[in-house]
Design a protein around this motif. Structure first.
Motif, PDB file in Angstrom:
ATOM      1  N   TRP A   1       7.536   2.544   9.666  1.00 34.93           N
ATOM      2  CA  TRP A   1       7.191   2.368   8.244  1.00 34.93           C
ATOM      3  C   TRP A   1       5.827   2.979   7.934  1.00 34.93           C
ATOM      4  CZ3 TRP A   1       3.322  -0.762   5.950  1.00 34.93           C
ATOM      5  CH2 TRP A   1       3.416  -0.876   4.558  1.00 34.93           C
ATOM      6  N   LEU A   2       4.861   2.767   8.806  1.00 29.93           N
ATOM      7  CA  LEU A   2       3.537   3.353   8.599  1.00 29.93           C
ATOM      8  C   LEU A   2       3.584   4.875   8.657  1.00 29.93           C
ATOM      9  CD1 LEU A   2       1.285   0.905  10.675  1.00 29.93           C
ATOM     10  CD2 LEU A   2       1.431   1.107   8.189  1.00 29.93           C
ATOM     11  N   CYS A   3       4.393   5.412   9.585  1.00 31.99           N
ATOM     12  CA  CYS A   3       4.531   6.876   9.673  1.00 31.99           C
ATOM     13  C   CYS A   3       5.137   7.442   8.392  1.00 31.99           C
ATOM     14  CB  CYS A   3       5.382   7.253  10.876  1.00 31.99           C
ATOM     15  SG  CYS A   3       4.578   6.979  12.479  1.00 31.99           S
ATOM     16  N   VAL A   4       6.108   6.743   7.823  1.00 36.65           N
ATOM     17  CA  VAL A   4       6.720   7.205   6.577  1.00 36.65           C
ATOM     18  C   VAL A   4       5.719   7.115   5.425  1.00 36.65           C
ATOM     19  CG1 VAL A   4       8.530   6.729   4.896  1.00 36.65           C
ATOM     20  CG2 VAL A   4       9.051   6.640   7.332  1.00 36.65           C
ATOM     21  N   ILE A   5       4.951   6.029   5.385  1.00 34.46           N
ATOM     22  CA  ILE A   5       3.972   5.862   4.314  1.00 34.46           C
ATOM     23  C   ILE A   5       2.889   6.939   4.387  1.00 34.46           C
ATOM     24  CG2 ILE A   5       2.171   4.346   3.404  1.00 34.46           C
ATOM     25  CD1 ILE A   5       4.982   3.475   2.680  1.00 34.46           C
ATOM     26  N   PHE A   6       2.423   7.218   5.599  1.00 32.17           N
ATOM     27  CA  PHE A   6       1.352   8.197   5.791  1.00 32.17           C
ATOM     28  C   PHE A   6       1.892   9.517   6.343  1.00 32.17           C
ATOM     29  CE2 PHE A   6      -0.663   4.004   6.297  1.00 32.17           C
ATOM     30  CZ  PHE A   6      -1.618   4.077   5.303  1.00 32.17           C
ATOM     31  N   LYS A   7       3.084   9.896   5.890  1.00 30.96           N
ATOM     32  CA  LYS A   7       3.730  11.098   6.435  1.00 30.96           C
ATOM     33  C   LYS A   7       2.927  12.364   6.161  1.00 30.96           C
ATOM     34  CE  LYS A   7       6.757  11.188   2.371  1.00 30.96           C
ATOM     35  NZ  LYS A   7       6.388   9.848   1.902  1.00 30.96           N
ATOM     36  N   THR A   8       2.176  12.386   5.073  1.00 25.14           N
ATOM     37  CA  THR A   8       1.376  13.561   4.752  1.00 25.14           C
ATOM     38  C   THR A   8       0.345  13.833   5.839  1.00 25.14           C
ATOM     39  OG1 THR A   8       1.642  13.036   2.414  1.00 25.14           O
ATOM     40  CG2 THR A   8      -0.029  14.645   2.975  1.00 25.14           C
ATOM     41  N   ALA A   9      -0.168  12.783   6.468  1.00 27.98           N
ATOM     42  CA  ALA A   9      -1.133  12.951   7.549  1.00 27.98           C
ATOM     43  C   ALA A   9      -0.461  12.962   8.921  1.00 27.98           C
ATOM     44  CB  ALA A   9      -2.185  11.837   7.502  1.00 27.98           C
ATOM     45  N   VAL A  10       0.623  12.209   9.069  1.00 32.06           N
ATOM     46  CA  VAL A  10       1.271  12.095  10.377  1.00 32.06           C
ATOM     47  C   VAL A  10       1.971  13.401  10.759  1.00 32.06           C
ATOM     48  CG1 VAL A  10       3.112  10.909  11.654  1.00 32.06           C
ATOM     49  CG2 VAL A  10       1.539   9.603  10.210  1.00 32.06           C
ATOM     50  N   THR A  11       2.611  14.063   9.794  1.00 27.00           N
ATOM     51  CA  THR A  11       3.357  15.283  10.098  1.00 27.00           C
ATOM     52  C   THR A  11       2.476  16.379  10.687  1.00 27.00           C
ATOM     53  OG1 THR A  11       4.967  14.784   8.356  1.00 27.00           O
ATOM     54  CG2 THR A  11       4.852  17.059   9.128  1.00 27.00           C
ATOM     55  N   PRO A  12       1.315  16.712  10.092  1.00 25.73           N
ATOM     56  CA  PRO A  12       0.465  17.734  10.730  1.00 25.73           C
ATOM     57  C   PRO A  12      -0.030  17.322  12.113  1.00 25.73           C
ATOM     58  CG  PRO A  12      -0.199  17.387   8.452  1.00 25.73           C
ATOM     59  CD  PRO A  12       0.766  16.307   8.789  1.00 25.73           C
ATOM     60  N   VAL A  13      -0.297  16.030  12.308  1.00 25.87           N
ATOM     61  CA  VAL A  13      -0.763  15.575  13.621  1.00 25.87           C
ATOM     62  C   VAL A  13       0.317  15.797  14.677  1.00 25.87           C
ATOM     63  CG1 VAL A  13      -1.452  13.544  14.952  1.00 25.87           C
ATOM     64  CG2 VAL A  13      -2.402  13.917  12.675  1.00 25.87           C
ATOM     65  N   LEU A  14       1.559  15.432  14.356  1.00 27.65           N
ATOM     66  CA  LEU A  14       2.652  15.628  15.311  1.00 27.65           C
ATOM     67  C   LEU A  14       2.884  17.113  15.594  1.00 27.65           C
ATOM     68  CD1 LEU A  14       5.213  12.942  14.078  1.00 27.65           C
ATOM     69  CD2 LEU A  14       3.674  12.813  16.036  1.00 27.65           C
ATOM     70  N   LEU A  15       2.864  17.939  14.542  1.00 31.97           N
ATOM     71  CA  LEU A  15       3.027  19.378  14.746  1.00 31.97           C
ATOM     72  C   LEU A  15       1.891  19.944  15.581  1.00 31.97           C
ATOM     73  CD1 LEU A  15       4.240  20.487  11.194  1.00 31.97           C
ATOM     74  CD2 LEU A  15       5.622  20.204  13.259  1.00 31.97           C
TER      75      LEU A  15
END
Length: 363
Positions: A34-48
């Motif tokens: 749920w937190l990853c979905v909420i903060f997806k704008t920041a989580v996606t670049p970190v994972l990439l």
């Protein structure tokens, strides 16, 4: 004094304890997602960026071993990443654009061939099927993109995400030598070594997945492209590019890209050539499953195909196409952490018995 008898038998208490553990782990995982979905704008670049760091780490270490400054080595590595990804993207897009109309036309002819030869209702028209499929695809893509981009334009969001991921890759490469110190600083007292070991194990799993998948995807694309060129299948280079991109989604990507290649061969070259194309695709898949994956990914976390399919499905439900691409690396990291915890627990169990206790001093 007589010990009171337990209200529940031992088996019931053990079951209840395990149920509590499962519920706790599930709740923590649900909150994390749920937190990853909420903060997806920041989580996606970190994972990439983590995926890029795992793939380019050896290049950065090679440059630093030649005496280059860590910042300069990270900058050159990121420049190499931009050049390789940009060049590969240009080749893939050019190949698909140049042969896209031909591939679509061949797929349309293949659909009409299936309708004509398998006794499907005469009222069925391949154009209607294509229109319905396009509507379904647009609906799925719109829902996935809407949940992922949150109203931001697609191009702008992709550019912003790519730039941020590139910058994070630079910092991750440059400061990778500080990761162990960071793990010790944020870990609870006395658990720094275990947190560092879990982080290393997870990163090694992602690193092995990225390297192995890239190498396997390249071999698959080359072999299938050569086979389609020998069979004179139209759009062979574009289909090979599609195979390379689809290889990053295990099983599902290979199935879809291989099916497209066979349908194009069926529509343009006939049933016999389609069988040969199917043979080429199956031969490459057998080579991948029985030779390349055991040889290349033997030192990384091995996951059952059912686990991979469940992870891909869950990733698609959370973040669409991007979730499908990131699901397997994240799952590999999780398996690496679990493996490290099991190994630590086994080591404690073996070393915690009476036989491992120090002997008393001599009198």
């Amino acid at each position: 004094m007589q010990t009171p008898k337990p209200l529940l038998p031992d088996s019931a208490r053990r079951t209840a304890a395990w149920c509590g553990v499962v519920l706790l782990v599930t709740g923590v995982a649900a909150v994390a997602v749920w937190l990853c979905v909420i903060f997806k704008t920041a989580v996606t670049p970190v994972l990439l960026a983590l995926l890029g760091t795992a793939l380019l780490g050896p290049v950065h270490r090679w440059l630093t071993s030649r005496g280059l400054n860590r910042s300069l080595a990270a900058g050159l590595t990121c420049a190499l990443l931009v050049a390789v990804v940009g060049g590969a993207g240009y080749i893939v897009v050019t190949a698909l654009v140049d042969t896209g109309d031909q591939i679509v036309h061949s797929l349309k002819d293949a659909g009409q061939w299936v309708i004509d030869h398998f006794g499907i209702s005469k009222n069925t028209n391949v154009d209607d099927l294509i229109a319905n499929a396009r509507k379904i695809f647009q609906k799925f893509g719109a829902s996935a993109a809407g949940g992922l981009l949150s109203g931001i334009s697609l191009i702008g969001s992709l550019i912003a995400t790519s730039v941020l991921a590139l910058l994070l890759t630079f910092f991750f490469l440059r400061d990778s030598d500080r990761a162990a110190g960071l793990a010790h600083s944020i870990a609870p007292r006395g658990t720094g070594d275990q947190v560092e070991a879990m982080g290393r194990r997870a990163f090694e799993a992602v690193q092995g997945f990225m390297r192995g998948t890239t190498f396997i995807a390249l071999i698959d694309a080359i072999c299938i492209t050569v086979g389609l060129l020998i069979l004179s299948v139209p759009g062979a280079v574009g289909l090979g590019a599609l195979v390379f991109v689809g290889a990053y989604i295990p099983y599902l990507g290979a199935f879809i890209s291989g099916a497209v290649a066979v349908l194009v061969a069926l529509a343009d070259r006939g049933f016999v050539i389609a069988l040969w194309a199917l043979g080429v695709v199956l031969a490459v898949q057998v080579l991948e499953g029985h030779v390349l994956q055991p040889m290349i990914q033997s030192r990384t976390v091995q996951m059952h195909p059912a686990t991979i399919m469940i992870a891909i499905t869950a990733g698609a439900g959370v973040a669409g196409l991007l979730g499908m691409l990131l699901a397997v690396p994240v799952c590999a990291a999780a398996f690496g952490i679990v493996g490290e915890l099991r190994g630590e627990r086994g080591a404690q169990g073996e070393g915690g018995g009476p036989a491992s206790s120090p002997a008393p001093p001599d009198a």
